[in-house]
Design a protein around this motif. Structure first.
Motif, PDB file in Angstrom:
ATOM      1  N   THR A 107      15.242  42.379  19.129  1.00 31.98           N
ATOM      2  CA  THR A 107      13.984  42.039  19.533  1.00 31.98           C
ATOM      3  C   THR A 107      13.408  40.732  19.067  1.00 31.98           C
ATOM      4  O   THR A 107      13.427  39.612  19.574  1.00 31.98           O
TER       5      THR A 107
ATOM      6  N   TYR B  67       5.677  38.514  22.072  1.00 35.11           N
ATOM      7  CA  TYR B  67       5.508  39.943  22.515  1.00 35.11           C
ATOM      8  C   TYR B  67       4.122  40.194  22.626  1.00 35.11           C
ATOM      9  O   TYR B  67       3.540  39.633  21.432  1.00 35.11           O
ATOM     10  N   SER B  68       3.726  41.194  23.122  1.00 36.39           N
ATOM     11  CA  SER B  68       2.508  41.917  22.792  1.00 36.39           C
ATOM     12  C   SER B  68       2.590  43.051  21.891  1.00 36.39           C
ATOM     13  O   SER B  68       3.914  43.499  21.932  1.00 36.39           O
ATOM     14  N   LEU B  69       1.725  43.594  21.428  1.00 35.82           N
ATOM     15  CA  LEU B  69       2.018  44.840  20.468  1.00 35.82           C
ATOM     16  C   LEU B  69       2.642  45.950  21.156  1.00 35.82           C
ATOM     17  O   LEU B  69       3.355  46.605  20.508  1.00 35.82           O
ATOM     18  N   ASP B  70       2.115  46.021  22.353  1.00 34.51           N
ATOM     19  CA  ASP B  70       2.595  47.375  23.259  1.00 34.51           C
ATOM     20  C   ASP B  70       4.148  47.052  23.428  1.00 34.51           C
ATOM     21  O   ASP B  70       4.806  48.210  23.542  1.00 34.51           O
ATOM     22  N   GLU B  71       4.600  46.108  23.692  1.00 38.29           N
ATOM     23  CA  GLU B  71       5.728  45.649  23.999  1.00 38.29           C
ATOM     24  C   GLU B  71       6.879  45.742  22.736  1.00 38.29           C
ATOM     25  O   GLU B  71       7.983  46.276  22.925  1.00 38.29           O
TER      26      GLU B  71
ATOM     27  N   ARG C  19       2.732  37.953  16.761  1.00 36.05           N
ATOM     28  CA  ARG C  19       3.084  38.122  18.253  1.00 36.05           C
ATOM     29  C   ARG C  19       3.340  36.734  19.169  1.00 36.05           C
ATOM     30  O   ARG C  19       3.914  36.603  20.046  1.00 36.05           O
TER      31      ARG C  19
ATOM     32  N   LYS D 115       6.012  47.503  19.451  1.00 37.52           N
ATOM     33  CA  LYS D 115       5.873  48.468  18.752  1.00 37.52           C
ATOM     34  C   LYS D 115       7.041  49.562  19.076  1.00 37.52           C
ATOM     35  O   LYS D 115       7.041  49.977  20.119  1.00 37.52           O
ATOM     36  N   GLY D 116       7.654  50.205  18.052  1.00 37.39           N
ATOM     37  CA  GLY D 116       8.611  50.971  18.124  1.00 37.39           C
ATOM     38  C   GLY D 116       9.928  50.583  18.276  1.00 37.39           C
ATOM     39  O   GLY D 116      10.961  51.439  18.426  1.00 37.39           O
ATOM     40  N   ARG D 117      10.054  49.401  18.678  1.00 36.86           N
ATOM     41  CA  ARG D 117      11.497  48.965  19.141  1.00 36.86           C
ATOM     42  C   ARG D 117      12.144  48.423  17.709  1.00 36.86           C
ATOM     43  O   ARG D 117      11.486  48.113  16.826  1.00 36.86           O
TER      44      ARG D 117
END
Length: 630
Positions: A307, A294-298, A289, A300-302
């Motif tokens: 990215t 990036y943060s994990l919330d930004e 990260r 994750k899932g992308r």
């Protein structure tokens, strides 16, 4: 409703099946052993009967040899023996076996079913093995299969055979199998109920352990029954208790290990990435990260493309989207992979990824685990190294001297364009040659090229820089002189020798020409000194000749001789003048000359210096009488 057998019933059936299998295997082994013994007895019986016939034939041969002129009675003796054997050829009517004899040509001599002289068994004779009694041979006759053993009576060239019908063995084996089957059925009927009672008594305590195992599986840690028993059941119950304790300890260690694993992943100095089969990011550790921004919330899932990875690489133009799809198709091909990645702020970084497929309990793809190392600085260093190598290659190829790189054995492994021009060959022809293979057998100093080249390579490998004059042999056979410099260098832990060759062939030729010119100049200087002395002598000769001419009468013989002396002296003075001109001691002077007279005088001079066998012819010149020359 589906009926479920109890454990006792299943174990009873299993035990009876194992018992039945064991009995069947034992019976099968007995059956084949007995069959082999029966075959051995048949073979022994056949050999005994054949040996009896052979013994009769030997006795007949012995009686025949004791008679005078045995060859006259041989045929009668053989017919007598055959008649005697005819009565005993069928040995056992119940078994159907019999004796028959064939001669070396395949003709029947004795057979209960075939006439004498028949060739019906000629092919059978060919098929007989060379070693008698080696397992027997099958003979088909009258829709019956016979096993035949044979032996040869060499003095008469006869083959004695004993045939036993196969139906005899088949009938005996059927009776034997029937008896064995009755024994097996009797054993099963007797042992079946006993096995069922024994298994039931064994299963009851096991059922208690089964209930305890079900409780344990449901998360209830209960102590199983029968732990105080001293038999195998008690041992199993106590082992079950120890297993519960070990599992509790392992669960505790697993939880501690999971905590350590999380700490390791989060604090590792490598990128740790987990992503699913659709390419979407499931997890990225702290190092990753921070690297990508990036943060994990930004993140994750992308999807990884867009990215932390661009669609194409900036340098090579490789399609990274297609590479991601190929990773899932052929993960083993990307176990170790390098590619360009992109940070949140657009910075390009190079990551070396180690990829491993994580499977679920069914062996199906669950996720991809990737561990990455930032190799951006290494890539920059590699680019600088490639640029440096390119510059070195350019200098290497454009050098004005021939450069050859050799390994520690002296074999050429690389060369520049100037080396190809020097040797007059292609790169493929020069690569692989040693220093002595591209040189004449001997050098200018008389040393052998093979020995001297080896010494030069060893000196260079020892760290010494050697410079000397060397001779090479071009591929067209021409020998050239070069100034050679041998030195060594190390690369990738291996020593190499660099030889720089400067072509000095023209320089050597100019030196030879210069030395020759110096020699000629020395000769001219010497000739000039001699000419001066000789000119002084001629002056005295001419002076005294003129004085003598004044004292003699004209027309006399002495006057004519003096005139010839003075004429020769004047000619000698002219030659001295030419020598002085050649030696640059005197300036030449042009004057009118009659060429024909000079040629005649030259011929007289030449005549005295060549053998008499050579004839000289003077042809007058078709030009004017006088020329202005020196």
């Amino acid at each position: 409703m589906r009926y479920k057998l109890s454990l006792a019933t299943r174990l009873t059936i299993l035990a009876q099946g194992v018992f039945l299998l064991a009995v069947s295997l034992i019976v099968l082994l007995i059956y084949y052993q007995v069959a082999d013994l029966y075959d051995a007895s048949l073979q022994q019986a056949s050999e005994d009967r054949i040996n009896a016939v052979i013994k009769q034939l030997e006795q007949a041969e012995k009686r025949l040899r004791s008679m005078p002129e045995p060859e006259q009675f041989r045929e009668a003796a053989q017919q007598s023996v055959l008649q005697e054997l005819q009565r005993t050829s069928r040995l056992d009517p119940e078994r159907g076996d019999y004796i028959f004899i064939i001669d070396s040509a395949g003709a029947v001599l004795l057979h209960p079913h075939l006439r004498q002289g028949s060739e019906a068994l000629a092919d059978f004779l060919v098929a007989l093995p060379e070693q008698p009694g080696s397992g027997g041979t099958i003979l088909r006759e009258n829709k019956e299969r016979y096993k035949v053993f044979h032996a040869s009576f060499i003095p008469w060239g006869w083959t004695v055979c004993h045939a036993t019908p196969q139906t005899v063995k088949s009938a005996w084996l059927k009776r034997f199998r029937a008896g064995i089957l009755v024994i097996v059925i009797t054993i099963l009927v007797v042992t079946g109920p006993a096995l069922a009672w024994i298994m039931s008594a064994l299963i009851r305590p096991i059922s208690g352990l089964t209930r305890a195992a079900n409780d344990f599986a449901a998360g209830r840690m209960v102590e199983p029954p029968h732990t105080d028993r001293r038999d195998e059941i008690g041992t199993l119950a106590r082992a079950f208790v120890r297993m519960q304790e070990e599992i509790r300890e392992k669960i505790s260690r697993l939880r501690r290990s999971e905590i350590k694993y999380r700490e390791l992943v989060q604090h590792a100095n490598s990128v740790i990435l987990r992503w699913d089969k659709n390419g979407r990011i499931l997890f990225l550790n702290n190092f990753g990260r921070r690297l990508f921004g990036y943060s994990l919330d930004e993140i994750k899932g992308r999807h990884v493309v867009g990215t932390i990875m661009a669609e194409t690489e900036s340098v090579s133009g490789r399609n990274l989207s297609a590479m991601i799809e190929d990773i899932f198709k052929r993960p083993e091909a990307y176990a170790l992979n390098e590619n360009e990645n992109i940070c949140k702020d657009g910075t390009r970084v190079w990551i070396q990824w180690s990829n491993r497929v994580v499977l679920d309990e069914n062996g199906q793809f669950m996720e991809m685990l990737s561990v990455g190392i930032d190799i951006t600085e290494r890539k920059k260093a590699e680019a600088l190294l490639l640029e440096s190598e390119s510059r070195y290659r350019s200098l290497f190829e454009s050098a004005g001297d021939a450069i050859l790189i050799r390994n520690s054995q002296g074999t050429c492994i690389a060369c520049n364009k100037k080396a190809l021009e020097l040797f007059g060959c292609s790169r493929e022809q020069l690569i692989g040659l040693s220093a002595d293979e591209s040189a004449p057998e001997f050098q200018a100093d008389g040393s052998r090229s093979t020995t001297k080249a080896g010494e030069l390579i060893q000196k260079a490998l020892a760290g010494e820089t050697v410079s000397l004059e060397w001779q090479i042999r071009r591929f067209d056979g021409e020998t050239r002189d070069v100034r050679a410099t041998f030195s060594s260098f190390e690369s990738s832990g291996e020593m190499f020798v660099q030889s720089v060759l400067t072509d000095i062939t023209r320089q050597k030729r100019m030196e030879v020409e210069l030395r020759q010119a110096q020699k000629m100049e020395g000769i001219g200087t010497l000739a000039g000194g001699i000419a001066h002395d000789f000119n002084n002598i001629l002056s005295a000769i001419i002076g005294y000749t003129e004085l003598a001419q004044l004292k003699v009468e004209d027309g006399s013989e002495v006057a004519e001789n003096l005139r010839q002396v003075r004429k020769a002296s004047e000619r000698a003075r002219g030659l001295v003048r030419q020598i002085l001109t050649f030696s640059r001691k005197q300036k030449h002077e042009d004057s009118p000359l009659q060429i024909s007279l000079i040629v005649k005088e030259a011929l007289k001079l030449i005549r005295s210096s060549i053998p008499a066998t050579i004839e000289l012819n003077n042809h007058p010149l078709q030009v004017g009488g006088f020329k202005f020359a020196d």
